[in-house]
Structures are given as structure tokens and as C-alpha cells.
Design a protein around this motif. Sequence first.
Motif, PDB file in Angstrom:
ATOM      1  N   LYS A   1       0.897  -1.166   0.210  1.00 33.43           N
ATOM      2  CA  LYS A   1      -0.054  -0.106   0.001  1.00 33.43           C
ATOM      3  C   LYS A   1       0.887   1.195  -0.071  1.00 33.43           C
TER       4      LYS A   1
ATOM      5  N   ALA B   1       2.076   2.024  -3.575  1.00 43.18           N
ATOM      6  CA  ALA B   1       0.854   2.460  -4.147  1.00 43.18           C
ATOM      7  C   ALA B   1       0.647   4.020  -3.973  1.00 43.18           C
TER       8      ALA B   1
ATOM      9  N   SER C   1       0.982   7.073  -6.542  1.00 47.85           N
ATOM     10  CA  SER C   1       0.027   8.222  -6.827  1.00 47.85           C
ATOM     11  C   SER C   1       0.624   9.587  -6.468  1.00 47.85           C
TER      12      SER C   1
ATOM     13  N   ILE D   1       0.582  17.915 -11.443  1.00 45.42           N
ATOM     14  CA  ILE D   1       0.400  19.404 -11.113  1.00 45.42           C
ATOM     15  C   ILE D   1       1.448  20.106 -12.002  1.00 45.42           C
TER      16      ILE D   1
ATOM     17  N   ALA E   1       0.109  20.898 -15.112  1.00 46.90           N
ATOM     18  CA  ALA E   1      -0.907  21.670 -15.324  1.00 46.90           C
ATOM     19  C   ALA E   1      -0.590  23.403 -15.424  1.00 46.90           C
TER      20      ALA E   1
ATOM     21  N   TYR F   1      -7.597  22.895 -12.040  1.00 49.11           N
ATOM     22  CA  TYR F   1      -6.673  21.535 -12.093  1.00 49.11           C
ATOM     23  C   TYR F   1      -6.135  20.846 -11.038  1.00 49.11           C
ATOM     24  N   TRP F   2      -5.760  21.478  -9.963  1.00 46.57           N
ATOM     25  CA  TRP F   2      -4.991  20.908  -8.786  1.00 46.57           C
ATOM     26  C   TRP F   2      -6.150  19.913  -8.167  1.00 46.57           C
TER      27      TRP F   2
ATOM     28  N   ILE G   1      -6.789  16.917 -10.180  1.00 46.78           N
ATOM     29  CA  ILE G   1      -5.621  16.191 -10.141  1.00 46.78           C
ATOM     30  C   ILE G   1      -5.635  15.255  -8.651  1.00 46.78           C
TER      31      ILE G   1
ATOM     32  N   MET H   1      -6.231  11.259  -8.211  1.00 49.95           N
ATOM     33  CA  MET H   1      -5.180  10.300  -7.750  1.00 49.95           C
ATOM     34  C   MET H   1      -5.948   9.593  -6.623  1.00 49.95           C
TER      35      MET H   1
ATOM     36  N   PHE I   1      -7.046   6.619  -8.356  1.00 54.73           N
ATOM     37  CA  PHE I   1      -5.944   6.007  -9.034  1.00 54.73           C
ATOM     38  C   PHE I   1      -5.509   5.047  -7.833  1.00 54.73           C
ATOM     39  N   TYR I   2      -5.423   5.537  -6.913  1.00 53.76           N
ATOM     40  CA  TYR I   2      -4.922   4.759  -5.423  1.00 53.76           C
ATOM     41  C   TYR I   2      -6.213   3.810  -5.124  1.00 53.76           C
TER      42      TYR I   2
ATOM     43  N   ILE J   1      -5.222   0.754  -7.469  1.00 53.68           N
ATOM     44  CA  ILE J   1      -4.117   0.139  -7.453  1.00 53.68           C
ATOM     45  C   ILE J   1      -3.676  -0.708  -6.126  1.00 53.68           C
ATOM     46  N   ALA J   2      -4.603  -0.084  -5.046  1.00 57.15           N
ATOM     47  CA  ALA J   2      -4.336  -0.550  -3.818  1.00 57.15           C
ATOM     48  C   ALA J   2      -5.080  -1.432  -3.247  1.00 57.15           C
ATOM     49  N   LYS J   3      -6.468  -1.085  -3.420  1.00 58.66           N
ATOM     50  CA  LYS J   3      -7.633  -1.941  -2.701  1.00 58.66           C
ATOM     51  C   LYS J   3      -7.468  -3.236  -3.431  1.00 58.66           C
TER      52      LYS J   3
END
Lengths: 91, 125, 148
Positions: free
Chosen positions: A2, A5, A9, A17, A20, B10-11, B14, B18, B21-22, B25-27
Motif C-alpha cells: 500500500k 501504491a 499516486s 500538477i 498543469a 486543475y489541482w 488531479i 489520484m 488511482f490509489y 491499484i491498492a484496494k
Amino acid sequence: MKILALIVSIMTGALLIYAAEDFPSWGDPNSPTSLHVSPRYITKTYEETKIPNMVTAVLADYRGYDTLFETTVIFAAGITVLFLLRGNRDD
Amino acid sequence: MEYIIAKYNYWIYIVLMMIGFYAMIAKKNLVKKLLGLNIFQWTIILFYISTSVKKGGATIPIMDKAIDIANPALYLNPLPHVLMLTAIVVGVSTTGVALALVVLLYRRFHTLDEDEIFEKIRELK
Amino acid sequence: MIEKNENIILKNITQYLVAFIQLFGLYVIAHGHGSPGGGFQGGCILAASYILMITTLGIEDTKKKYNEFKKHLFNSLGVFIYAFTGFVCLLLGANYLDYSGLSNLFPVDPIKARYIGTFVIEVGVGITVMSIMLTIFVELLTVKRKQS
């Protein structure tokens, strides 16, 4: 695992960022997306189709093929659910 | 400060992206993975919608007799709305297909944990 | 959730509310030209009305109103209306999905014909979206838990 991951991330987020910075500012009327094809849609839609709602006009008329195949995708998804879940039912 | 006002949306996207995305891939649980996928997808839809914003008194892309149609700066960009309108419904349908596949996996292996499913597949070989 | 709910308030309110939700869905589809709306949104609202019926009145009572035959008919009918409109345009001498060709069929000028063609395919999209949303919901709801 984890932790890995989480690191991936955060690194991807930091990279995005950083990237961006090159996007146009929020609400910029001169951003590239609002200069290329959308003035044509805004100025000519009512003249050419008599539809006041530009979203409907572009959706159904100018980009009819796009919507046709999106509808086909929805139809295919529904038929797939039917086939997957009806396949081995005992009643 | 101006830089933050110009880019902060945009932040936010993002950060949300993420989170999805986390989760992907992690769960270990397949339904949680699916939730992450949906968060990712909706973030991209939000991003597209935000590109249609125009500052300076622009209104929704529906023709109003009182607002001059010859000036494109007075109306929002209709194109991202069109593209995302179809993307939302297609996203819901494909989520339905993914849930059906998860149901079939649960019926076959009696678990939703990814590692246990892989173990059971290895036992079958 | 599949069984009928015996709460009298829920049952009565649902019976009257469903009619108004469906009327609103039809309004959203029909007024997609001049106000926010269209086939996708109106179809989702129509599907929501049936989902409300399933969750309160039970799936057996709902199937009396929306049976298997209607489900399979509407699944295909929407895409058929859409594709067939394009094909009619092709037969009338225009390009595929170019609705100005419909002016040969209706006594209107080509610009108004594009208005009418857009309305017809919005109806097709609405029917497809309603039926597919409902199909996905019902199939996931009535799935058998045990391995067959």
C-alpha cells in the motif's frame, strides 16, 4: 504494497500538477478549446437548424454519427448485462 | 495569488483523480476498485466541463433573444457539454457491465478479494 | 427490496408521484430544443420513475406494467428509430443522418426538417436510455445468489 501504491499516486499527482502549468487559465475566453470550432457552432447553429439549444443541435445534428454509435454502445452494454446474468439461471 | 486562482481547479481534479488511482491499484476488493474507476472517470468529466467556462458574463449555450448570438464570447463553449453528455451515460452503462462481471466472479469463487480469486484460479490449474 | 412494501404512505405517494415523474421525463425529452434537456436526460428520468415503482411496489407489480416483451421491444426500438431515420434520409436523396433530406417527406423547408429530424432521434435516444438503465437495474437486482 500500500505504501508503494501511495508513493506512485503522489508522484503521478506531482507530475500532473507540474504539467498543469501549461493549461489555459480557468475561465479564459481565449483558451484554445473555445477558439477552434465552437464559435462556428455558436454563431451558425440557429441559422442552420432553428434549434435554440446548441447542445442538442451539435449532439443530434452536426455530430449525429457520434451519438448514433454512443447509443449503440449503450444498447450493447444492456444486452451484455442481459446475456451475462441470464445465462446460467435455473428458473 | 493570480496563479493559484488561474490553476486551482486543475489541482482539485488531479487530487481527486489520484484518489481514484490509489483505490484502483491498492484496494483488494473488486467493488472498491470499481468505485475508484468511477471516481477517476467523473474527474475527467469534470475537467472537460471546466474547459468550457468563459469568464466575463457568458451564459449557458442556449440561444436567448436578448443576447447577441453573433458574439461567441457571450455563450459558453457547447462542445465539451456535448461530448460529456454522451460520456456520462456510456459510463453508467459500462459500470453496469462491470458490476455484472463482478456478480459472476462472486458466484464462481464466493469471494471478491483479488488475491483469493488468484489463488483459487491457481488451484484449478 | 424486491418484495412489496406494505407501508401505506409509501404505496399511495408512489402511485401518484410516478405519473408526474413520467410526465416530467416526457417534457424534458420534448423540450430538449429550447431548454436544458434531451433524450439522455429524459430517458434517465423515465427510468428513475420505474425504479421508484420497483423499490416500493415490488418487482411483481411493476412487471405487470413493464413486462418482458416490452423490455425487449424498447431495448431495440430506440436504436432502430435512430438508425432508420438516417436511412430514410439516405432514401430521400441526402447523406446518411442529414435531416434536411426529410423536407421531401414533410411539407417543410430543409431548415425546419433538420429540427424535426433532431426531435425524432432524441425520442429514439430517450427510449434506448430508459430501457437499458432499467434492464441493468432489474438484472442486477434479481440475480441469483447461489451458484447454479
